[in-house]
Design an enzyme around this catalytic site. Structure first.
Site, short mmCIF file in Angstrom:
data_model
loop_
_atom_site.label_atom_id
_atom_site.label_comp_id
_atom_site.label_asym_id
_atom_site.label_seq_id
_atom_site.Cartn_x
_atom_site.Cartn_y
_atom_site.Cartn_z
N SER A 133 -22.30 -60.92 16.73
CA SER A 133 -23.51 -61.23 17.50
C SER A 133 -23.86 -60.05 18.39
O SER A 133 -22.98 -59.47 19.03
CB SER A 133 -23.31 -62.47 18.36
OG SER A 133 -24.45 -62.68 19.18
N HIS B 97 -28.02 -73.42 17.85
CA HIS B 97 -29.41 -73.16 17.44
C HIS B 97 -29.85 -74.08 16.30
O HIS B 97 -30.77 -73.74 15.56
CB HIS B 97 -29.58 -71.69 17.03
CG HIS B 97 -29.57 -70.76 18.21
ND1 HIS B 97 -29.43 -69.40 18.10
CD2 HIS B 97 -29.72 -71.01 19.55
CE1 HIS B 97 -29.46 -68.85 19.31
NE2 HIS B 97 -29.63 -69.80 20.20
N THR C 83 -23.61 -61.93 7.23
CA THR C 83 -24.25 -60.86 6.42
C THR C 83 -23.44 -60.58 5.15
O THR C 83 -24.01 -60.25 4.12
CB THR C 83 -24.42 -59.55 7.22
OG1 THR C 83 -23.14 -59.15 7.73
CG2 THR C 83 -25.40 -59.69 8.36
N CYS D 186 -44.95 -91.75 8.49
CA CYS D 186 -46.09 -91.97 9.41
C CYS D 186 -47.17 -90.90 9.29
O CYS D 186 -48.19 -90.99 9.96
CB CYS D 186 -45.58 -92.04 10.85
SG CYS D 186 -45.19 -90.44 11.57
P1 NAD Z 1 -28.27 -60.32 15.69
O1 NAD Z 1 -28.96 -59.98 14.42
O2 NAD Z 1 -28.99 -60.12 16.95
O3 NAD Z 1 -26.91 -59.50 15.77
C1 NAD Z 1 -26.01 -59.46 14.71
C2 NAD Z 1 -24.94 -58.45 15.06
O4 NAD Z 1 -23.94 -58.53 14.05
C3 NAD Z 1 -25.44 -57.02 15.09
O5 NAD Z 1 -25.02 -56.41 16.31
C4 NAD Z 1 -24.78 -56.36 13.87
O6 NAD Z 1 -24.37 -55.04 14.14
C5 NAD Z 1 -23.57 -57.22 13.68
N1 NAD Z 1 -23.11 -57.32 12.29
C6 NAD Z 1 -23.85 -57.46 11.17
N2 NAD Z 1 -23.07 -57.61 10.09
C7 NAD Z 1 -21.79 -57.54 10.55
C8 NAD Z 1 -20.54 -57.63 9.92
N3 NAD Z 1 -20.41 -57.81 8.61
N4 NAD Z 1 -19.43 -57.51 10.69
C9 NAD Z 1 -19.52 -57.31 12.04
N5 NAD Z 1 -20.69 -57.22 12.68
C10 NAD Z 1 -21.82 -57.35 11.95
O7 NAD Z 1 -27.75 -61.84 15.53
P2 NAD Z 1 -27.37 -62.91 16.66
O8 NAD Z 1 -26.73 -62.24 17.80
O9 NAD Z 1 -26.72 -64.03 15.96
O10 NAD Z 1 -28.77 -63.43 17.23
C11 NAD Z 1 -29.85 -63.61 16.38
C12 NAD Z 1 -30.35 -65.03 16.19
O11 NAD Z 1 -30.73 -65.08 14.83
C13 NAD Z 1 -29.39 -66.14 16.35
O12 NAD Z 1 -30.00 -67.06 17.16
C14 NAD Z 1 -29.26 -66.79 14.97
O13 NAD Z 1 -29.51 -68.17 15.06
C15 NAD Z 1 -30.40 -66.27 14.18
N6 NAD Z 1 -30.06 -65.93 12.78
C16 NAD Z 1 -29.22 -66.71 12.08
C17 NAD Z 1 -28.90 -66.37 10.77
C18 NAD Z 1 -27.94 -67.25 10.02
O14 NAD Z 1 -27.89 -68.44 10.27
N7 NAD Z 1 -27.14 -66.68 9.12
C19 NAD Z 1 -29.43 -65.23 10.19
C20 NAD Z 1 -30.33 -64.46 10.95
C21 NAD Z 1 -30.64 -64.81 12.26
#
Ligand code: NAD
Length: 245
Positions: free
Chosen positions: A192, A120, A28, A155
């Site tokens: 996560s 993933h 993020t 294809c």
């Molecule tokens: P999630 O969105 O479910 O959880 C993300 C967690 O990270 C949240 O609890 C949030 O509070 C926390 N968070 C956000 N920013 C943060 C920071 N700067 N520091 C600390 N904590 C922070 O994501 P997930 O658990 O990875 O599961 C969601 C699915 O979404 C995964 O399978 C993933 O593949 C996919 N996804 C991937 C991306 C990417 O590749 N960047 C982006 C969005 C979703």
């Protein structure tokens, strides 16, 4: 937080090499929204199940690809942040054996981590559902931009992303990650919610578990240490605490 960082540094010194398990929260700070952060997460606007599932790809491919191109089509220029960079330095210094990531953005590799297990999938390529061909993601995105459904230049079969959609089987990287978890004395989860199965089982299988996350996660109760903080700031402080050059 200082004392929690010292505690984590002690755990890493004692149980190195640990395994990192990362989620969307580690990216993020690079400007990629996660799923579950309130207001900024994708869930605040959409139900990802409706757009990022195998069923969506099969039953509404045009809607699927437009959504996919809008959200994941422009990540090429996105840069790793200090959290990704700190994880790469921890690996180089021998504190991490690998990074298991749920992310599809490729930022751990861009940051220099050598062993990345993408449970993933990833955004680098797409594959044909009718023949063995793989192509760069751009091949599919160009067709979406032209208003067509992405098809195989070889294809004519339907193309699909090389990411794991809801309803897909897990890739071999997941089996490899499970066995790495079993071999590791310590797993450190970063960014996560641990709400997505079966990737979250990896945290439950850990012998020792540390969680670094902004908000509560589903496995906080199981963890030996929970650090409620920003991924970038926490991991940078950890690298300093360990005096990694
Ligand atoms: P999630 O969105 O479910 O959880 C993300 C967690 O990270 C949240 O609890 C949030 O509070 C926390 N968070 C956000 N920013 C943060 C920071 N700067 N520091 C600390 N904590 C922070 O994501 P997930 O658990 O990875 O599961 C969601 C699915 O979404 C995964 O399978 C993933 O593949 C996919 N996804 C991937 C991306 C990417 O590749 N960047 C982006 C969005 C979703």
């Amino acid at each position: 937080m200082r004392s929690e960082i010292s505690q984590l540094a002690r755990l890493l010194r004692r149980h190195r090499p640990a395994l990192a398990l990362t989620g969307a929260g580690v990216s993020t700070e690079s400007g990629i929204p996660d799923f579950r952060s309130p207001e900024t997460g994708l869930y605040a606007q959409y139900d990802p199940l409706e757009y990022l599932s195998l069923r969506a790809l099969e039953s509404r491919p045009q809607v699927f690809w437009e959504f996919f191109a809008r959200h994941y089509g422009a990540l090429n220029g996105v840069q790793p942040n200090r959290g990704h960079l700190a994880l790469a330095r921890l690996e180089t210094a021998g504190y991490l054996s690998a990074v298991v990531t749920q992310n599809i953005d490729g930022l751990h590799q861009k940051a220099g981590t050598r062993r990345v297990l993408e449970v993933h999938g990833h955004l680098r390529t797409v594959r044909c559902t009718a023949c063995p061909q793989h192509y760069p993601l751009a091949v599919a995105l160009e067709q979406v931009q032209a208003g067509c459904l992405p098809t195989c230049p070889d294809c004519g079969g339907r193309l699909r992303p090389n990411v794991v959609l809801f309803g897909d089987m897990m890739p071999p990287a997941f089996t490899e990650a499970s066995s790495l978890v079993r071999q590791s004395a310590l797993v450190v989860v970063v960014g996560s919610s641990l709400a997505v199965s079966p990737a979250n089982y990896l945290a439950w299988e850990a012998r020792r578990l540390v969680i670094i996350n902004r908000e509560m996660t589903a496995a906080d109760g199981e963890a030996d240490l929970v650090i409620r903080g920003e991924a970038g700031e926490t991991l940078t402080a950890l690298v300093e605490e360990l005096k990694i050059p």
